[in-house]
Scaffold this active site. Structure first.
Site, PDB file in Angstrom:
ATOM      1  N   PRO A   1       0.303 -20.193  15.093  1.00  0.00           N
ATOM      2  CG  PRO A   1      -1.971 -19.890  14.740  1.00  0.00           C
ATOM      3  CD  PRO A   1      -0.892 -19.633  15.733  1.00  0.00           C
ATOM      4  CD  GLU A   2       6.151 -19.811  13.505  1.00  0.00           C
ATOM      5  OE1 GLU A   2       7.033 -19.773  12.627  1.00  0.00           O
ATOM      6  OE2 GLU A   2       6.381 -20.181  14.661  1.00  0.00           O
TER       7      GLU A   2
END
Length: 279
Positions: free
Chosen positions: A2-3
DNA sequence: AGATCGGCCTGGACGC
DNA sequence: TGCGTCCAGGCCGATC
Protein backbone atom coordinates in the site's frame (compact mmCIF):
# COMPACT_ATOMS: atom_id res chain seq x y z
CA UNK A 1 2.41 -2.64 -1.06
CA UNK A 2 0.00 0.00 0.00
CA UNK A 3 1.43 3.32 -1.15
CA UNK A 4 -0.31 6.65 -1.42
CA UNK A 5 -2.94 5.61 -4.03
CA UNK A 6 -3.82 2.42 -2.17
CA UNK A 7 -4.03 4.14 1.20
CA UNK A 8 -6.14 6.92 -0.27
CA UNK A 9 -8.51 4.35 -1.81
CA UNK A 10 -8.86 2.67 1.58
CA UNK A 11 -9.47 6.04 3.22
CA UNK A 12 -12.27 6.91 0.83
CA UNK A 13 -14.15 3.74 1.74
CA UNK A 14 -13.26 3.80 5.41
CA UNK A 15 -14.17 7.40 6.17
CA UNK A 16 -17.92 7.30 5.44
CA UNK A 17 -18.27 4.07 7.44
CA UNK A 18 -16.26 5.27 10.41
CA UNK A 19 -16.81 8.99 10.92
CA UNK A 20 -19.33 9.61 13.69
CA UNK A 21 -19.15 6.05 15.00
CA UNK A 22 -18.38 5.25 18.61
CA UNK A 23 -15.74 2.64 19.37
CA UNK A 24 -17.10 0.47 22.14
CA UNK A 25 -14.14 -1.86 22.44
CA UNK A 26 -10.95 -3.04 20.78
CA UNK A 27 -9.05 -6.31 20.98
CA UNK A 28 -5.59 -6.88 19.54
CA UNK A 29 -2.40 -8.87 19.78
CA UNK A 30 -0.15 -7.51 22.48
CA UNK A 31 2.71 -6.25 20.38
CA UNK A 32 4.67 -3.02 20.19
CA UNK A 33 3.03 -2.07 16.93
CA UNK A 34 -0.34 -1.76 18.72
CA UNK A 35 1.02 0.31 21.58
CA UNK A 36 -1.67 2.36 23.31
CA UNK A 37 -4.42 1.03 21.10
CA UNK A 38 -6.65 0.39 24.11
CA UNK A 39 -7.07 4.16 24.32
CA UNK A 40 -9.33 4.02 21.26
CA UNK A 41 -12.05 2.43 23.40
CA UNK A 42 -14.85 4.76 24.45
CA UNK A 43 -14.08 7.39 21.85
CA UNK A 44 -15.90 8.66 18.79
CA UNK A 45 -14.27 8.93 15.37
CA UNK A 46 -14.30 12.54 14.14
CA UNK A 47 -12.51 12.19 10.80
CA UNK A 48 -10.34 9.86 8.73
CA UNK A 49 -7.50 11.63 6.97
CA UNK A 50 -4.36 10.56 5.13
CA UNK A 51 -0.75 11.76 5.25
CA UNK A 52 1.59 9.87 2.93
CA UNK A 53 0.96 6.20 3.65
CA UNK A 54 -0.54 6.90 7.07
CA UNK A 55 -4.22 6.99 7.91
CA UNK A 56 -5.07 9.36 10.77
CA UNK A 57 -8.28 9.64 12.76
CA UNK A 58 -9.07 12.27 15.37
CA UNK A 59 -10.91 10.78 18.32
CA UNK A 60 -13.16 12.59 20.74
CA UNK A 61 -12.05 11.85 24.28
CA UNK A 62 -14.70 10.35 26.50
CA UNK A 63 -16.41 11.67 28.48
CA UNK A 64 -15.61 15.33 27.80
CA UNK A 65 -15.89 15.16 24.03
CA UNK A 66 -12.71 17.13 23.48
CA UNK A 67 -10.35 16.15 20.69
CA UNK A 68 -7.34 14.94 22.57
CA UNK A 69 -6.10 11.86 20.83
CA UNK A 70 -5.47 10.46 17.42
CA UNK A 71 -5.43 6.99 15.93
CA UNK A 72 -2.43 6.49 13.62
CA UNK A 73 -2.72 3.60 11.17
CA UNK A 74 -0.14 2.18 8.75
CA UNK A 75 -1.00 -0.77 6.53
CA UNK A 76 2.61 -1.94 6.23
CA UNK A 77 2.88 -4.47 3.44
CA UNK A 78 -0.27 -6.53 3.83
CA UNK A 79 -2.64 -4.63 6.11
CA UNK A 80 -6.32 -4.26 5.24
CA UNK A 81 -9.56 -3.25 6.94
CA UNK A 82 -12.76 -5.25 6.53
CA UNK A 83 -16.21 -4.89 8.04
CA UNK A 84 -18.00 -8.05 9.11
CA UNK A 85 -21.27 -8.98 7.58
CA UNK A 86 -21.08 -6.70 4.57
CA UNK A 87 -22.22 -7.91 1.14
CA UNK A 88 -19.59 -9.66 -0.98
CA UNK A 89 -17.95 -7.56 -3.69
CA UNK A 90 -18.80 -8.24 -7.30
CA UNK A 91 -16.98 -11.46 -8.26
CA UNK A 92 -15.60 -11.86 -4.75
CA UNK A 93 -16.44 -13.58 -1.52
CA UNK A 94 -17.81 -12.13 1.69
CA UNK A 95 -15.33 -11.35 4.43
CA UNK A 96 -14.91 -13.97 7.12
CA UNK A 97 -12.36 -13.35 9.86
CA UNK A 98 -9.33 -15.64 9.59
CA UNK A 99 -6.08 -16.34 11.43
CA UNK A 100 -4.52 -13.13 10.14
CA UNK A 101 -6.86 -10.74 11.95
CA UNK A 102 -4.56 -8.80 14.29
CA UNK A 103 -7.01 -6.29 15.76
CA UNK A 104 -10.80 -5.97 15.99
CA UNK A 105 -12.85 -2.84 16.70
CA UNK A 106 -16.37 -3.13 18.06
CA UNK A 107 -18.32 -0.11 16.86
CA UNK A 108 -21.80 1.05 17.83
CA UNK A 109 -23.08 -0.27 14.49
CA UNK A 110 -20.76 -3.13 13.51
CA UNK A 111 -17.38 -4.83 13.73
CA UNK A 112 -14.21 -3.78 11.91
CA UNK A 113 -11.26 -6.15 11.52
CA UNK A 114 -7.64 -5.23 10.81
CA UNK A 115 -6.05 -8.09 8.87
CA UNK A 116 -2.29 -8.20 8.38
CA UNK A 117 -0.55 -11.37 7.20
CA UNK A 118 3.01 -10.17 7.58
CA UNK A 119 2.57 -7.97 10.65
CA UNK A 120 4.30 -4.92 9.20
CA UNK A 121 1.26 -2.76 9.89
CA UNK A 122 0.93 -0.50 12.88
CA UNK A 123 -2.00 0.93 14.83
CA UNK A 124 -1.27 3.34 17.65
CA UNK A 125 -3.04 6.04 19.61
CA UNK A 126 -1.12 9.23 20.34
CA UNK A 127 -2.02 12.63 21.80
CA UNK A 128 -3.47 14.52 18.83
CA UNK A 129 -0.71 15.82 16.58
CA UNK A 130 2.11 14.34 18.66
CA UNK A 131 4.04 12.15 16.28
CA UNK A 132 7.45 12.19 17.95
CA UNK A 133 7.29 8.44 18.59
CA UNK A 134 6.67 7.82 14.89
CA UNK A 135 9.83 9.14 13.25
CA UNK A 136 8.75 8.83 9.62
CA UNK A 137 5.43 10.57 10.22
CA UNK A 138 7.07 13.30 12.29
CA UNK A 139 9.51 14.10 9.46
CA UNK A 140 7.11 13.43 6.59
CA UNK A 141 7.55 15.51 3.45
CA UNK A 142 4.80 17.34 1.55
CA UNK A 143 1.78 15.66 0.00
CA UNK A 144 2.68 15.23 -3.66
CA UNK A 145 -0.80 16.10 -4.91
CA UNK A 146 -1.16 19.24 -2.82
CA UNK A 147 0.11 22.78 -3.39
CA UNK A 148 2.60 22.11 -0.59
CA UNK A 149 4.63 20.04 -3.04
CA UNK A 150 6.72 22.78 -4.59
CA UNK A 151 8.68 21.90 -7.73
CA UNK A 152 11.55 24.26 -6.95
CA UNK A 153 11.91 23.14 -3.35
CA UNK A 154 11.91 19.55 -4.61
CA UNK A 155 14.56 20.37 -7.21
CA UNK A 156 16.78 22.05 -4.64
CA UNK A 157 16.51 19.07 -2.29
CA UNK A 158 17.46 16.68 -5.09
CA UNK A 159 20.41 18.89 -6.03
CA UNK A 160 21.61 19.01 -2.43
CA UNK A 161 21.72 15.26 -1.82
CA UNK A 162 24.28 12.79 -3.11
CA UNK A 163 22.13 9.69 -2.55
CA UNK A 164 20.62 7.83 -5.52
CA UNK A 165 17.44 9.59 -6.60
CA UNK A 166 15.25 6.53 -6.06
CA UNK A 167 16.46 6.22 -2.46
CA UNK A 168 15.40 9.83 -1.90
CA UNK A 169 11.94 9.18 -3.30
CA UNK A 170 11.48 6.27 -0.91
CA UNK A 171 12.64 7.96 2.30
CA UNK A 172 9.40 9.99 2.73
CA UNK A 173 11.19 13.23 3.64
CA UNK A 174 11.26 14.93 0.24
CA UNK A 175 7.81 13.77 -0.71
CA UNK A 176 5.23 11.69 1.16
CA UNK A 177 3.62 8.43 0.13
CA UNK A 178 5.86 7.14 -2.67
CA UNK A 179 6.89 3.48 -2.46
CA UNK A 180 8.69 1.06 -4.72
CA UNK A 181 6.01 0.74 -7.37
CA UNK A 182 5.36 4.40 -8.02
CA UNK A 183 9.04 5.35 -7.66
CA UNK A 184 9.90 3.01 -10.54
CA UNK A 185 6.93 4.22 -12.58
CA UNK A 186 7.68 7.91 -12.09
CA UNK A 187 11.40 7.53 -12.82
CA UNK A 188 10.59 5.67 -16.02
CA UNK A 189 8.14 8.34 -17.08
CA UNK A 190 10.61 11.13 -16.30
CA UNK A 191 13.43 9.22 -18.08
CA UNK A 192 15.74 9.36 -15.06
CA UNK A 193 18.11 6.60 -14.02
CA UNK A 194 17.17 5.37 -10.52
CA UNK A 195 20.86 5.38 -9.52
CA UNK A 196 21.46 8.99 -10.57
CA UNK A 197 23.10 10.92 -7.75
CA UNK A 198 22.94 14.26 -9.47
CA UNK A 199 19.58 15.37 -10.81
CA UNK A 200 19.53 18.81 -12.41
CA UNK A 201 16.63 21.28 -12.55
CA UNK A 202 15.15 20.06 -15.84
CA UNK A 203 15.07 16.45 -14.70
CA UNK A 204 13.78 17.41 -11.28
CA UNK A 205 10.92 19.27 -12.93
CA UNK A 206 10.09 16.21 -15.08
CA UNK A 207 10.18 13.97 -12.01
CA UNK A 208 7.96 16.32 -10.01
CA UNK A 209 5.39 16.20 -12.79
CA UNK A 210 5.72 12.45 -13.37
CA UNK A 211 5.11 11.73 -9.69
CA UNK A 212 1.90 13.72 -9.70
CA UNK A 213 0.66 12.10 -12.91
CA UNK A 214 1.48 8.54 -11.87
CA UNK A 215 -0.13 8.93 -8.45
CA UNK A 216 -3.22 10.68 -9.81
CA UNK A 217 -3.81 7.97 -12.39
CA UNK A 218 -3.35 5.22 -9.82
CA UNK A 219 -5.88 6.83 -7.48
CA UNK A 220 -8.38 6.97 -10.34
CA UNK A 221 -7.89 3.19 -10.73
CA UNK A 222 -8.11 2.68 -6.95
CA UNK A 223 -4.57 1.43 -6.58
CA UNK A 224 -2.40 -1.52 -7.63
CA UNK A 225 -3.28 -5.04 -6.47
CA UNK A 226 -0.80 -7.89 -6.85
CA UNK A 227 -2.02 -10.19 -4.14
CA UNK A 228 -2.75 -8.76 -0.73
CA UNK A 229 -3.93 -5.22 -1.24
CA UNK A 230 -7.72 -4.93 -0.98
CA UNK A 231 -10.04 -2.06 -0.44
CA UNK A 232 -12.41 -2.04 2.52
CA UNK A 233 -15.13 -3.64 0.40
CA UNK A 234 -12.75 -6.45 -0.61
CA UNK A 235 -12.27 -5.34 -4.20
CA UNK A 236 -8.91 -5.12 -5.96
CA UNK A 237 -7.43 -1.98 -7.46
CA UNK A 238 -7.23 -1.83 -11.23
CA UNK A 239 -3.82 -0.22 -11.73
CA UNK A 240 -1.68 -3.38 -12.04
CA UNK A 241 -2.43 -3.73 -15.76
CA UNK A 242 -1.15 -0.21 -16.39
CA UNK A 243 2.33 -0.57 -14.88
CA UNK A 244 5.08 -0.04 -17.42
CA UNK A 245 8.21 -0.45 -15.28
CA UNK A 246 7.62 -2.06 -11.87
CA UNK A 247 7.64 -5.85 -12.19
CA UNK A 248 8.05 -5.68 -15.98
CA UNK A 249 11.71 -6.78 -16.22
CA UNK A 250 12.60 -8.45 -19.52
CA UNK A 251 9.62 -6.95 -21.30
CA UNK A 252 10.22 -4.39 -24.05
CA UNK A 253 10.23 -0.79 -22.93
CA UNK A 254 6.97 0.75 -24.22
CA UNK A 255 8.95 3.81 -25.32
CA UNK A 256 12.03 2.39 -27.07
CA UNK A 257 11.53 -1.38 -27.25
CA UNK A 258 14.73 -2.33 -25.45
CA UNK A 259 14.26 -4.90 -22.67
CA UNK A 260 13.69 -3.49 -19.19
CA UNK A 261 16.33 -4.43 -16.65
CA UNK A 262 16.09 -5.25 -12.97
CA UNK A 263 18.73 -4.27 -10.44
CA UNK A 264 18.92 -4.00 -6.66
CA UNK A 265 19.20 -0.48 -5.30
CA UNK A 266 19.29 0.24 -1.59
CA UNK A 267 18.04 -3.30 -1.02
CA UNK A 268 15.00 -2.74 -3.24
CA UNK A 269 14.16 -4.39 -6.52
CA UNK A 270 14.32 -1.72 -9.19
CA UNK A 271 13.21 -2.00 -12.81
CA UNK A 272 14.14 0.57 -15.44
CA UNK A 273 15.01 1.03 -19.09
CA UNK A 274 18.80 1.18 -19.56
CA UNK A 275 18.34 3.09 -22.81
CA UNK A 276 15.64 5.65 -21.96
CA UNK A 277 16.89 6.17 -18.43
CA UNK A 278 20.58 6.79 -18.98
CA UNK A 279 22.74 8.30 -16.30
C1' DA B 1 24.16 14.66 9.89
C1' DG B 2 23.56 12.07 5.98
C1' DA B 3 24.11 7.61 3.74
C1' DT B 4 23.74 2.72 3.99
C1' DC B 5 22.44 -1.76 5.46
C1' DG B 6 20.32 -5.58 7.97
C1' DG B 7 16.24 -7.15 10.56
C1' DC B 8 11.45 -7.62 11.14
C1' DC B 9 7.55 -10.88 9.26
C1' DT B 10 5.17 -14.49 6.38
C1' DG B 11 3.65 -16.97 2.30
C1' DG B 12 4.63 -18.27 -2.13
C1' DA B 13 7.72 -19.50 -5.89
C1' DC B 14 11.32 -22.28 -7.15
C1' DG B 15 15.04 -25.91 -7.27
C1' DC B 16 16.46 -30.42 -6.18
C1' DT C 1 6.12 -34.96 -1.66
C1' DG C 2 8.96 -32.41 0.97
C1' DC C 3 12.48 -29.66 2.27
C1' DG C 4 15.53 -25.64 1.90
C1' DT C 5 16.36 -21.13 -0.03
C1' DC C 6 15.16 -16.87 -1.76
C1' DC C 7 12.17 -12.96 -2.56
C1' DA C 8 8.68 -9.34 -1.73
C1' DG C 9 9.49 -4.28 0.89
C1' DG C 10 8.01 -0.10 4.47
C1' DC C 11 10.05 1.22 8.24
C1' DC C 12 13.34 1.32 12.01
C1' DG C 13 17.51 1.28 14.37
C1' DA C 14 22.47 0.53 14.20
C1' DT C 15 26.62 1.65 12.08
C1' DC C 16 29.75 3.98 9.07
Amino acid sequence: MPELPEVESVRRQLAPRLVGRSVLDVTYESQDRFEGLERVGGTRVLDVRRRGKYLLAHLSGAPTGTVDRELVMHLGMTGSFRFRGEPAPVGGTAWTPDAYVRATFTLDDGVLDFRDVRRFGRLTVVPAGHYDGIATLAALGPEPLSDDFDAEVFARALARSRAPVKTLLLNQRLVAGVGNIYADEALWRARINPRARRVGPARAQRLWRALREVLTEAIEREGTTFRDYRMVNGESGRNADFLVAYGQEGKPCPRCGDPLRKITLGGRGTTYCPRCQRR
